[in-house]
Write a protein that holds these residues in place. Sequence first.
Motif, PDB file in Angstrom:
ATOM      1  N   PRO A  49       0.840  -1.199   0.000  1.00  0.00           N
ATOM      2  CA  PRO A  49       0.000   0.000   0.000  1.00  0.00           C
ATOM      3  C   PRO A  49       0.874   1.247   0.000  1.00  0.00           C
ATOM      4  O   PRO A  49       1.703   1.422   0.887  1.00  0.00           O
ATOM      5  CB  PRO A  49      -0.815  -0.111   1.286  1.00  0.00           C
ATOM      6  CG  PRO A  49      -0.283  -1.270   2.042  1.00  0.00           C
ATOM      7  CD  PRO A  49       0.766  -1.943   1.236  1.00  0.00           C
ATOM      8  N   GLY A  50       0.705   2.078  -0.999  1.00  0.00           N
ATOM      9  CA  GLY A  50       1.579   3.230  -1.167  1.00  0.00           C
ATOM     10  C   GLY A  50       1.545   4.220  -0.012  1.00  0.00           C
ATOM     11  O   GLY A  50       0.552   4.357   0.689  1.00  0.00           O
ATOM     12  N   HIS A  51       2.687   4.861   0.190  1.00  0.00           N
ATOM     13  CA  HIS A  51       2.866   5.963   1.134  1.00  0.00           C
ATOM     14  C   HIS A  51       2.688   5.492   2.578  1.00  0.00           C
ATOM     15  O   HIS A  51       2.999   4.359   2.880  1.00  0.00           O
ATOM     16  CB  HIS A  51       1.964   7.128   0.734  1.00  0.00           C
ATOM     17  CG  HIS A  51       2.145   7.496  -0.717  1.00  0.00           C
ATOM     18  ND1 HIS A  51       3.221   8.209  -1.169  1.00  0.00           N
ATOM     19  CD2 HIS A  51       1.411   7.166  -1.823  1.00  0.00           C
ATOM     20  CE1 HIS A  51       3.151   8.331  -2.488  1.00  0.00           C
ATOM     21  NE2 HIS A  51       2.062   7.705  -2.905  1.00  0.00           N
ATOM     22  N   PRO A 109       1.741  11.298   3.116  1.00  0.00           N
ATOM     23  CA  PRO A 109       0.332  11.020   2.840  1.00  0.00           C
ATOM     24  C   PRO A 109       0.051  10.621   1.397  1.00  0.00           C
ATOM     25  O   PRO A 109      -1.033  10.144   1.093  1.00  0.00           O
ATOM     26  CB  PRO A 109      -0.354  12.342   3.176  1.00  0.00           C
ATOM     27  CG  PRO A 109       0.686  13.376   2.868  1.00  0.00           C
ATOM     28  CD  PRO A 109       2.002  12.729   3.246  1.00  0.00           C
ATOM     29  N   GLY A 110       1.034  10.819   0.508  1.00  0.00           N
ATOM     30  CA  GLY A 110       0.756  10.614  -0.911  1.00  0.00           C
ATOM     31  C   GLY A 110      -0.114  11.757  -1.414  1.00  0.00           C
ATOM     32  O   GLY A 110      -0.058  12.868  -0.892  1.00  0.00           O
ATOM     33  N   ALA A 163      -5.319   3.614  -0.010  1.00  0.00           N
ATOM     34  CA  ALA A 163      -4.479   2.532  -0.548  1.00  0.00           C
ATOM     35  C   ALA A 163      -4.360   1.400   0.474  1.00  0.00           C
ATOM     36  O   ALA A 163      -4.420   0.215   0.119  1.00  0.00           O
ATOM     37  CB  ALA A 163      -3.099   3.070  -0.923  1.00  0.00           C
ATOM     38  N   LEU A 164      -4.199   1.749   1.753  1.00  0.00           N
ATOM     39  CA  LEU A 164      -4.110   0.732   2.798  1.00  0.00           C
ATOM     40  C   LEU A 164      -5.424  -0.039   2.907  1.00  0.00           C
ATOM     41  O   LEU A 164      -5.418  -1.270   3.022  1.00  0.00           O
ATOM     42  CB  LEU A 164      -3.754   1.369   4.139  1.00  0.00           C
ATOM     43  CG  LEU A 164      -3.642   0.414   5.328  1.00  0.00           C
ATOM     44  CD1 LEU A 164      -2.589  -0.667   5.089  1.00  0.00           C
ATOM     45  CD2 LEU A 164      -3.342   1.205   6.605  1.00  0.00           C
ATOM     46  N   LYS A 204       2.006   3.731   8.815  1.00  0.00           N
ATOM     47  CA  LYS A 204       3.378   4.056   9.183  1.00  0.00           C
ATOM     48  C   LYS A 204       4.214   4.231   7.921  1.00  0.00           C
ATOM     49  O   LYS A 204       3.905   3.677   6.874  1.00  0.00           O
ATOM     50  CB  LYS A 204       3.983   3.007  10.110  1.00  0.00           C
ATOM     51  CG  LYS A 204       4.226   1.660   9.485  1.00  0.00           C
ATOM     52  CD  LYS A 204       4.865   0.737  10.523  1.00  0.00           C
ATOM     53  CE  LYS A 204       5.251  -0.576   9.888  1.00  0.00           C
ATOM     54  NZ  LYS A 204       5.941  -1.447  10.816  1.00  0.00           N
ATOM     55  N   TYR A 205       5.258   5.008   8.060  1.00  0.00           N
ATOM     56  CA  TYR A 205       6.135   5.285   6.928  1.00  0.00           C
ATOM     57  C   TYR A 205       7.107   4.126   6.724  1.00  0.00           C
ATOM     58  O   TYR A 205       7.749   3.660   7.667  1.00  0.00           O
ATOM     59  CB  TYR A 205       6.921   6.582   7.175  1.00  0.00           C
ATOM     60  CG  TYR A 205       7.928   6.853   6.087  1.00  0.00           C
ATOM     61  CD1 TYR A 205       7.517   7.355   4.858  1.00  0.00           C
ATOM     62  CD2 TYR A 205       9.275   6.597   6.282  1.00  0.00           C
ATOM     63  CE1 TYR A 205       8.437   7.593   3.842  1.00  0.00           C
ATOM     64  CE2 TYR A 205      10.200   6.836   5.281  1.00  0.00           C
ATOM     65  CZ  TYR A 205       9.775   7.333   4.064  1.00  0.00           C
ATOM     66  OH  TYR A 205      10.681   7.563   3.063  1.00  0.00           O
ATOM     67  N   ILE A 206       7.195   3.672   5.496  1.00  0.00           N
ATOM     68  CA  ILE A 206       8.173   2.661   5.089  1.00  0.00           C
ATOM     69  C   ILE A 206       8.895   3.241   3.873  1.00  0.00           C
ATOM     70  O   ILE A 206       8.249   3.588   2.882  1.00  0.00           O
ATOM     71  CB  ILE A 206       7.495   1.322   4.689  1.00  0.00           C
ATOM     72  CG1 ILE A 206       6.529   0.829   5.762  1.00  0.00           C
ATOM     73  CG2 ILE A 206       8.529   0.279   4.319  1.00  0.00           C
ATOM     74  CD1 ILE A 206       7.166   0.326   7.021  1.00  0.00           C
ATOM     75  N   SER A 207      10.208   3.335   3.936  1.00  0.00           N
ATOM     76  CA  SER A 207      10.959   3.909   2.811  1.00  0.00           C
ATOM     77  C   SER A 207      10.856   2.995   1.582  1.00  0.00           C
ATOM     78  O   SER A 207      10.581   1.799   1.699  1.00  0.00           O
ATOM     79  CB  SER A 207      12.427   4.100   3.193  1.00  0.00           C
ATOM     80  OG  SER A 207      13.080   2.836   3.264  1.00  0.00           O
ATOM     81  N   LEU A 208      11.091   3.563   0.431  1.00  0.00           N
ATOM     82  CA  LEU A 208      11.068   2.761  -0.802  1.00  0.00           C
ATOM     83  C   LEU A 208      12.106   1.635  -0.762  1.00  0.00           C
ATOM     84  O   LEU A 208      11.780   0.492  -1.094  1.00  0.00           O
ATOM     85  CB  LEU A 208      11.261   3.662  -2.023  1.00  0.00           C
ATOM     86  CG  LEU A 208      10.096   4.609  -2.319  1.00  0.00           C
ATOM     87  CD1 LEU A 208      10.458   5.570  -3.441  1.00  0.00           C
ATOM     88  CD2 LEU A 208       8.828   3.849  -2.641  1.00  0.00           C
ATOM     89  N   PRO A 209      13.360   1.911  -0.327  1.00  0.00           N
ATOM     90  CA  PRO A 209      14.313   0.798  -0.226  1.00  0.00           C
ATOM     91  C   PRO A 209      13.841  -0.293   0.734  1.00  0.00           C
ATOM     92  O   PRO A 209      14.018  -1.484   0.459  1.00  0.00           O
ATOM     93  CB  PRO A 209      15.602   1.465   0.267  1.00  0.00           C
ATOM     94  CG  PRO A 209      15.496   2.876  -0.200  1.00  0.00           C
ATOM     95  CD  PRO A 209      14.031   3.211  -0.097  1.00  0.00           C
TER      96      PRO A 209
END
Length: 183
Positions: free
Chosen positions: A9-11, A16-17, A29-30, A56-61
């Motif tokens: 799920p993005g962002h 917040p996207g 998205a979630l 919660k925030y998850i980085s792209l990497p």
Amino acid sequence: MKKIIILDPGHGGEDPGAITDLTKEKETALNIALQTREILRQNKNYEVYMTRETDKYISLPDRCNFANKHAAHILVSIHLNAHDNPAAKGIEVFSFPGSIRGAQIRNAVYLETMRLFPGWTGRGAKEARFYVLRKTDMPACLIECGFITNEAEEVEIHKKETRKRFAEGIANGVDAYFAGVGK
């Protein structure tokens, strides 16, 4: 052997996207991803993981590392679109350029989602170099579930049954992918 599916799920968290006065992409998205997970879990041949299950925030990497660590068979990243032009509308799905299996999951998710949204604009199955498509080791796609900056689509996206249809379309696409090429 169970097929391992990662839903992304993005962002999330401080990211917040896309946002409007009524909608935060990260929340919708979630919601769609959680519903997709529940549908996919009904198939005993799937093991489903999510990059995040809460706000919660998850980085792209970290998203990519999570998918790669689980040796997933596919990744589906779930987003909502936004544009400065309020007339922009429709559904689109992306895969990494040149990825044959990525194009297959992308096409399956796009076709199955569009089948459940016949009145919506189909913006196409496209290629892009998005980080989560570029840095994952498995076939991956990224779906944009309509435009929250389009008033009519935003109203629809707020309906529980619309979000459920998006989840069903994504899950049906996963089923179609594995039925066709992922055996």
